[in-house]
Design a protein around this motif. Structure first.
Motif, PDB file in Angstrom:
ATOM      1  N   LEU A   1       0.839  -1.199   0.000  1.00 13.81           N
ATOM      2  CA  LEU A   1       0.000   0.000   0.000  1.00 13.81           C
ATOM      3  C   LEU A   1       0.875   1.250   0.000  1.00 13.81           C
ATOM      4  O   LEU A   1       0.497   2.286  -0.544  1.00 13.81           O
TER       5      LEU A   1
ATOM      6  N   SER B   1       1.341   3.627  -2.864  1.00 17.98           N
ATOM      7  CA  SER B   1       0.303   4.598  -3.203  1.00 17.98           C
ATOM      8  C   SER B   1       0.112   5.682  -2.150  1.00 17.98           C
ATOM      9  O   SER B   1      -0.230   6.808  -2.473  1.00 17.98           O
TER      10      SER B   1
ATOM     11  N   TYR C   1      -5.136   2.789  -5.770  1.00 13.76           N
ATOM     12  CA  TYR C   1      -4.334   1.634  -5.382  1.00 13.76           C
ATOM     13  C   TYR C   1      -4.788   0.418  -6.174  1.00 13.76           C
ATOM     14  O   TYR C   1      -5.971   0.067  -6.170  1.00 13.76           O
TER      15      TYR C   1
END
Length: 72
Positions: A23, A26, A53
């Motif tokens: 993650l 992003s 994402y």
């Protein structure tokens, strides 16, 4: 919150969360998790954060609600 986002998208894609990109590619997951926290127990700030994402647009609201929409 960040873990919920990754798990939900992995479920949508029928993949393991470990197979998705981090993650952090992003958004800063720690900052996301703390964005609407209240340090003194009072009501936190109202607002939302939107980011992309893994082919999805993710909207996180200060209420804790997360909206995820697959990009066309």
């Amino acid at each position: 919150m960040s873990d919920r986002i990754v798990r939900t998208i992995a479920e949508y894609e029928d993949e393991s969360p470990d197979d998705l990109p981090p993650l952090s590619d992003s958004i800063n997951p720690n900052a996301l998790d703390r964005a609407f926290e209240s340090v003194d127990g009072t009501v936190g700030k109202a607002g939302c954060i939107t980011f992309s994402y893994y082919g999805y647009t993710v909207l996180v609201q200060s209420t804790g609600q997360i909206l995820i929409k697959k990009n066309s």
